[in-house]
Design an enzyme around this catalytic site. Structure first.
Site, short mmCIF file in Angstrom:
data_model
loop_
_atom_site.label_atom_id
_atom_site.label_comp_id
_atom_site.label_asym_id
_atom_site.label_seq_id
_atom_site.Cartn_x
_atom_site.Cartn_y
_atom_site.Cartn_z
N SER A 209 95.63 -71.68 1.32
CA SER A 209 95.52 -70.34 1.89
C SER A 209 94.05 -70.01 2.16
CB SER A 209 96.16 -69.33 0.93
OG SER A 209 96.40 -68.12 1.57
N ARG B 162 99.78 -55.14 -3.18
CA ARG B 162 100.23 -56.43 -3.72
C ARG B 162 101.70 -56.67 -3.37
NH1 ARG B 162 98.86 -61.50 -5.10
NH2 ARG B 162 100.02 -62.26 -6.89
N ASP C 258 106.74 -71.51 5.50
CA ASP C 258 105.57 -70.62 5.43
C ASP C 258 105.40 -69.92 6.77
OD1 ASP C 258 103.08 -69.42 5.23
OD2 ASP C 258 102.05 -71.19 4.45
N HIS D 183 104.97 -69.36 1.82
CA HIS D 183 103.54 -69.64 1.66
C HIS D 183 103.20 -70.02 0.21
CE1 HIS D 183 99.32 -69.41 2.56
NE2 HIS D 183 99.11 -68.45 1.70
N ASP D 184 103.88 -69.38 -0.74
CA ASP D 184 103.62 -69.63 -2.16
C ASP D 184 103.90 -71.07 -2.57
OD1 ASP D 184 102.43 -67.54 -3.38
OD2 ASP D 184 104.23 -66.75 -4.37
#
Lengths: 214, 392
Positions: free
Chosen positions: B154, B224, B331, B364-365
């Protein structure tokens, strides 16, 4: 990490397809090489370990790409039809296309790109002019099924089959110089019809060419 | 939970400061960092790990604030893909961060500072290039000329690309994971939602919340939560939570059935909601709102091609660095197409590139999670590079 890597490379090199050996024989030591459709990277590993080449690969099958990188080989996911345009001219000394030409969308364009990004191209392809293929089509009137052409017409990825003589004709039309050529059987053993393209076209199961720009 | 300001982080201080891309000068520069493994005699086995937006230098050890395992313990450690038995691993808190490196939570030390007040929102805007320049100071301080590898996911991947562009002769191999050469309009848009949530919290107090001790916890938590959605994928959310509701007593009131049990507006009804709220509330305990503003801005500014007349390939001209780009199929924040665009630019530049998309439904994680295909790829790539670099 190093020990298993080397072990794996030795393993694949030992079992390398014979036609890849014939290709490797055409490549000078220390050359910059791009192997298009490199699979798990057997040839580039061989070229790096035995000839000190800067060998890289492109492969369309993601599982093969992962396997190749996990062996420590520089391979990227990509497609011969679309990705060659993104390399600089003369980026390589040799570009290899092994048993893939018949499966790409635009073979003549792929060849053009290969000889743009590299001074020389090594190409192998299954020969549709082999006598068994001709005989089956003549005798049965159905699409041939042989050890080389082993998938039914509706399932084959080979959308552009050609013969050895077809390939000679294309090279002439495009102005490529055939530096070396040979015919081989399915296992990659050389066939003895070196002097006659017509005989090679009848008895060779695959053709192998080393081209350079005209 | 400890008070974040009471922790002493391992750090180095550069008294001569640093000039930033924006032209401002930081009078002094502190870089907080952690290392793992041993630097070899030739100083050739150093791997710099770059953390993402909300990460920090505690890669492979329990976090000093939360006590939770390091954020990349599956990747960095003995026998792991970045093997600390073999490599000397360094990770620094980014410039602008809140875990010990100079940032909005540092004491303001320019001529407007009084020795007590913090920088807060007066902290100058920083770029990914600035972050990398600060890391470069650290690497030089540690006596390392050439890094064996720079690895990051990232925003960490952005730093890996920036390293290869800024210091090509000092990076033998670069592994940008789930990254891109610029931050897309969609990604900037999501960041803006987060920033606006922080601004909208009255406790933000124009960024001077450190004066009252009331932090903008709600705003930062919402930021968040919004961001966290972008780190996941629809498949992952469906697999983990589906439409499940919380607790048996809150079970779904069926239409036409027994009344309004659980039909609240303001309760946490669905499991995915409580998951997000939990993510938000734990985050605010360890992160600083002004740092969040600073770092999201740095990501937004990132556009490596723009710094090279719009041609990404020229950023890597004559690069000898070996690259391995990794993306993940689900992602959508840093989609595969972005990694492919970088790979193609590197091809144009004649660089040595490996590039693979890992099949994963984790969004993405995925780069932080247990992805065996990714870990095999990373380990194999580094092993191959070690052979080329002549590392024993």
């Amino acid at each position: 990490m190093n020990a298993p890597l080397r072990g794996d490379v030795r393993h694949v090199a030992k079992n390398m397809r014979v036609d890849l050996r014939l290709i490797a024989d055409m490549i000078a030591p220390g050359a910059r090489v791009l192997d298009i459709g490199c699979g798990d990277g057997t040839l580039i590993a061989h070229l790096f370990h035995t000839k000190g080449c800067d060998a890289r690969g492109i492969e369309i099958d993601m599982a093969e790409v992962t396997r190749a990188i996990a062996f420590g080989l520089p391979v990227m996911h990509g497609d011969a039809d679309t990705d060659l345009a993104h390399y600089a001219a003369d980026a390589f000394d040799y570009v290899v296309l092994s048993r893939t030409l018949q499966a790409v969308e635009k073979p003549h364009e792929v060849l053009r790109q290969m000889l743009r990004i590299s001074a020389r191209a090594v190409i192998s392809f299954p020969n549709f002019g082999h006598w068994l293929v001709r005989w089956q089509l003549l005798a049965t009137g159905r699409m041939p099924m042989t050890p080389t052409w082993d998938k039914p017409w509706y399932a084959t990825p080979n959308i552009h089959p050609c013969t050895i003589r077809d390939f000679f004709a294309l090279c002439e039309a495009e102005g490529y110089v055939v530096e070396r050529w040979l015919a081989a059987d399915e296992a990659g053993r050389r066939s003895p019809w070196r002097r006659s393209p017509r005989l090679a076209n009848l008895f060779g199961e695959q053709g192998l060419f080393l081209l350079r720009r005209g | 939970m400890l008070n974040p300001l009471s922790i002493a982080h391992q750090h180095v201080r550069f008294a001569d400061g640093m000039v930033l891309d924006c032209g401002a000068r930081l009078p002094s520069l502190e870089v907080a960092y952690r290392t793992y493994g041993t630097l070899n005699g030739e100083r050739t086995n150093a791997v710099l790990v770059c953390h993402a937006l909300t990460g920090d230098q505690y890669v492979a050890e329990p976090h000093p604030l939360t006590g939770r395992p390091g954020w990349w313990e599956t990747v960095v450690g003995p026998g792991r893909p970045i093997d600390t038995d073999r490599f000397f691993v360094i990770c620094a808190n980014v410039l602008g961060g809140c875990m010990g490196s100079t940032g909005p939570r540092s004491v303001r030390d320019d001529d407007k500072g009084d020795g007590v007040a913090l920088w807060g929102t007066a902290f100058p805007p920083v770029t990914i290039g600035d972050m990398v320049r600060a890391q470069q100071r650290l690497i030089t301080h540690l006596g390392i000329h050439r890094l064996f590898a720079v690895v990051g996911g990232s925003m960490g991947g952005m730093q890996a690309l920036q390293w290869a562009a800024s210091y090509p002769e000092r990076v033998f191999a670069a592994v940008p994971v789930a990254a891109a050469a610029y931050h897309s309009a969609q990604n900037i848009a999501f960041h803006e939602v987060g920033r606006q949530a922080i601004f909208a919290d009255p406790d933000w107090q124009g960024g001077r919340y450190w004066q009252t001790g009331r932090v903008p916890a709600r705003g930062l938590a919402v930021a968040r939560m919004a961001a966290h959605i972008t780190y996941l994928s629809e498949q992952a959310l469906t697999r983990k939570f589906g439409r499940r509701q919380r607790g048996a007593e809150n079970a779904a009131p069926q239409s036409g059935g027994g009344g309004g049990v659980g039909l609240g507006m303001f309760d946490e009804i669905f499991e995915v909601e409580s998951y997000l709220r939990h993510q938000g509330s734990t985050f605010v305990r360890r992160f600083d709102a002004n740092s969040y503003l600073t770092i999201t801005r740095a990501m937004d500014y990132f556009d490596l091609a723009q710094d090279h007349d719009g041609d990404l390939a020229s950023a890597f001209r004559n690069a000898r660095t070996r690259f391995c780009l990794v993306s993940f199929s689900s992602d959508w924040l840093f989609p595969t197409a972005e990694s492919r665009a970088v790979a193609r630019a590197l091809n144009r530049a004649g660089a040595n590139v490996s590039f693979v998309e890992i099949e994963s439904d984790k969004g993405h994680d995925a780069f932080l999670l247990d992805e065996p295909g990714f870990h095999r790829t990373l380990a194999g790539f580094l092993a191959g590079c070690a052979e080329h670099a002549g590392l024993a």
